[in-house]
Design a protein around this motif. Structure first.
Motif, PDB file in Angstrom:
ATOM      1  N   UNK A 122     -29.946  -4.176 -30.644  1.00 31.41           N
ATOM      2  CA  UNK A 122     -28.960  -4.277 -29.565  1.00 31.41           C
ATOM      3  C   UNK A 122     -28.948  -2.991 -28.746  1.00 31.41           C
ATOM      4  N   UNK A 123     -29.233  -3.109 -27.442  1.00 33.64           N
ATOM      5  CA  UNK A 123     -29.400  -1.932 -26.599  1.00 33.64           C
ATOM      6  C   UNK A 123     -30.773  -1.340 -26.863  1.00 33.64           C
ATOM      7  N   UNK A 169     -39.651 -10.154 -28.864  1.00 30.68           N
ATOM      8  CA  UNK A 169     -39.092 -10.814 -27.679  1.00 30.68           C
ATOM      9  C   UNK A 169     -38.058  -9.880 -27.065  1.00 30.68           C
ATOM     10  N   UNK A 170     -37.973  -9.855 -25.740  1.00 28.85           N
ATOM     11  CA  UNK A 170     -37.030  -8.954 -25.063  1.00 28.85           C
ATOM     12  C   UNK A 170     -36.196  -9.763 -24.085  1.00 28.85           C
ATOM     13  N   UNK A 171     -34.885  -9.524 -24.131  1.00 26.94           N
ATOM     14  CA  UNK A 171     -33.976 -10.380 -23.378  1.00 26.94           C
ATOM     15  C   UNK A 171     -32.904  -9.562 -22.674  1.00 26.94           C
ATOM     16  N   UNK A 172     -32.625  -9.941 -21.432  1.00 24.39           N
ATOM     17  CA  UNK A 172     -31.524  -9.320 -20.705  1.00 24.39           C
ATOM     18  C   UNK A 172     -30.227  -9.953 -21.190  1.00 24.39           C
ATOM     19  N   UNK A 173     -29.264  -9.140 -21.594  1.00 30.41           N
ATOM     20  CA  UNK A 173     -28.031  -9.726 -22.094  1.00 30.41           C
ATOM     21  C   UNK A 173     -26.940  -8.706 -22.330  1.00 30.41           C
ATOM     22  N   UNK A 174     -25.757  -9.222 -22.640  1.00 31.81           N
ATOM     23  CA  UNK A 174     -24.588  -8.399 -22.914  1.00 31.81           C
ATOM     24  C   UNK A 174     -24.373  -8.399 -24.426  1.00 31.81           C
ATOM     25  N   UNK A 175     -24.993  -7.434 -25.096  1.00 37.69           N
ATOM     26  CA  UNK A 175     -24.920  -7.311 -26.561  1.00 37.69           C
ATOM     27  C   UNK A 175     -25.285  -8.625 -27.236  1.00 37.69           C
ATOM     28  N   UNK A 227     -16.443  -3.530 -30.417  1.00 39.18           N
ATOM     29  CA  UNK A 227     -17.002  -4.813 -29.994  1.00 39.18           C
ATOM     30  C   UNK A 227     -18.080  -5.289 -30.973  1.00 39.18           C
ATOM     31  N   UNK A 228     -18.954  -4.354 -31.393  1.00 41.56           N
ATOM     32  CA  UNK A 228     -20.143  -4.736 -32.161  1.00 41.56           C
ATOM     33  C   UNK A 228     -19.877  -5.056 -33.625  1.00 41.56           C
ATOM     34  N   UNK A 229     -18.942  -4.369 -34.274  1.00 41.19           N
ATOM     35  CA  UNK A 229     -18.785  -4.562 -35.727  1.00 41.19           C
ATOM     36  C   UNK A 229     -18.608  -6.044 -36.087  1.00 41.19           C
TER      37      UNK A 229
END
Length: 290
Positions: A122-123, A169-175, A227-229
């Motif tokens: 992520x990121x 694979x690489x993806x544009x996204x919000x987390x 947000x991530x936990x």
């Protein structure tokens, strides 16, 4: 223009960077000389009196001017070594740092070489963690997500250069938005964790040249972990592992966030400078979801 030999060019470059207040002037001078003169580290030592062409001297001069203005070496030469791979980097991505190798080290201890597993980064930035792990684990595959299209372009280049584009694979996204529950055996992240007010106090190489999006963790630096936990625990398979990089003083707070989200075996790993650096843990292996 006076003709410069490799040894003279290195010595002069080193002195100029030292006078400019640059940290590690000898290493930086050598890295820039290698690219400008198209030589290896070994050649500088074994063939010190080789002369630089006028073009090579001009390129080295340009590099030195930029470095004296505190532009990062990785941006000037366009690459940075990390773990056992060489990555292309630029101003659109965070320059890989040795401390982040702690995550790779922990992952490789947990997943044997022949084991097939799926990972999420992520990121993902330049692809640093994802590609370093995939390069060592031929049966693994992974997904890297980033909010920056520019960063993803760099990661795609790096994946292709390392011949890992069939497994990454690489993806544009919000987390984790749009990712389904229980999808991954491993989730890693080096999220933005610097408190907003601290950014202005950082070294110019970071403050003026690194992408703010990859640095700013909000007022206390913990916004992204909040947000991530729970989200990392959601997308992990039961028994899956996570490893996230943290700031040196964030261990207790980040551990607490993951425990509150239901993580087990939560602990902090130190880096070689003995600073708290990575929080790891697992999802309850008996959890079957709701």
């Amino acid at each position: 223009m006076t003709t410069l030999t490799l040894v003279k060019a290195w010595t002069t470059a080193k002195e100029r960077l030292k006078d400019a207040g640059v940290d590690q002037p000898a290493i930086d001078a050598r890295l820039m000389l290698e690219v400008a003169a198209n030589v290896t580290r070994t050649e500088i030592v074994t063939d010190p009196y080789r002369e630089l062409s006028a073009e090579q001297q001009a390129m080295l001069e340009e590099f030195l001017v930029r470095r004296a203005r505190r532009e990062p070496v990785s941006h000037i030469i366009g690459r940075k070594g990390f773990w056992k791979i060489l990555l292309r980097v630029n101003k659109d991505v965070l320059t890989p740092r040795p401390e982040t190798e702690v995550i790779v080290d922990e992952v490789l201890k947990a997943f044997p070489e022949a084991m097939p597993f799926s990972m999420l980064d992520l990121g993902v930035g330049s692809g640093t963690i994802l590609l370093a792990v995939l390069a060592e684990r031929p049966a693994a595959r992974g997904l890297g997500v980033d909010a920056s299209n520019e960063a993803l372009a760099v990661a795609r280049d790096n994946a292709a250069n390392l011949d890992l584009n069939t497994r990454a694979a690489l993806m544009h996204g919000d987390w984790t938005a749009g990712l389904s529950d229980g999808s991954f055996d491993l989730v890693v992240s080096n999220p933005p964790y610097i408190p907003t007010a601290v950014i202005e106090t950082l070294e110019p190489e970071v403050r003026d040249h690194e992408p703010r999006l990859a640095l700013d963790g909000g007022p206390d630096g913990l916004d992204v972990y909040r947000l991530l936990a729970p989200e990392i625990l959601r997308v992990l398979k039961p028994g899956g592992m996570f490893a996230v990089e943290i700031g040196y003083d964030q261990s207790k707070a980040v551990e607490a966030l993951f425990r509150a989200a239901g993580a087990r075996e939560v602990k902090t790993i130190k880096d070689l400078s003995t600073h708290d650096r990575v929080v790891t843990g697992v999802k309850n292996p008996l959890e079957t979801g709701t």
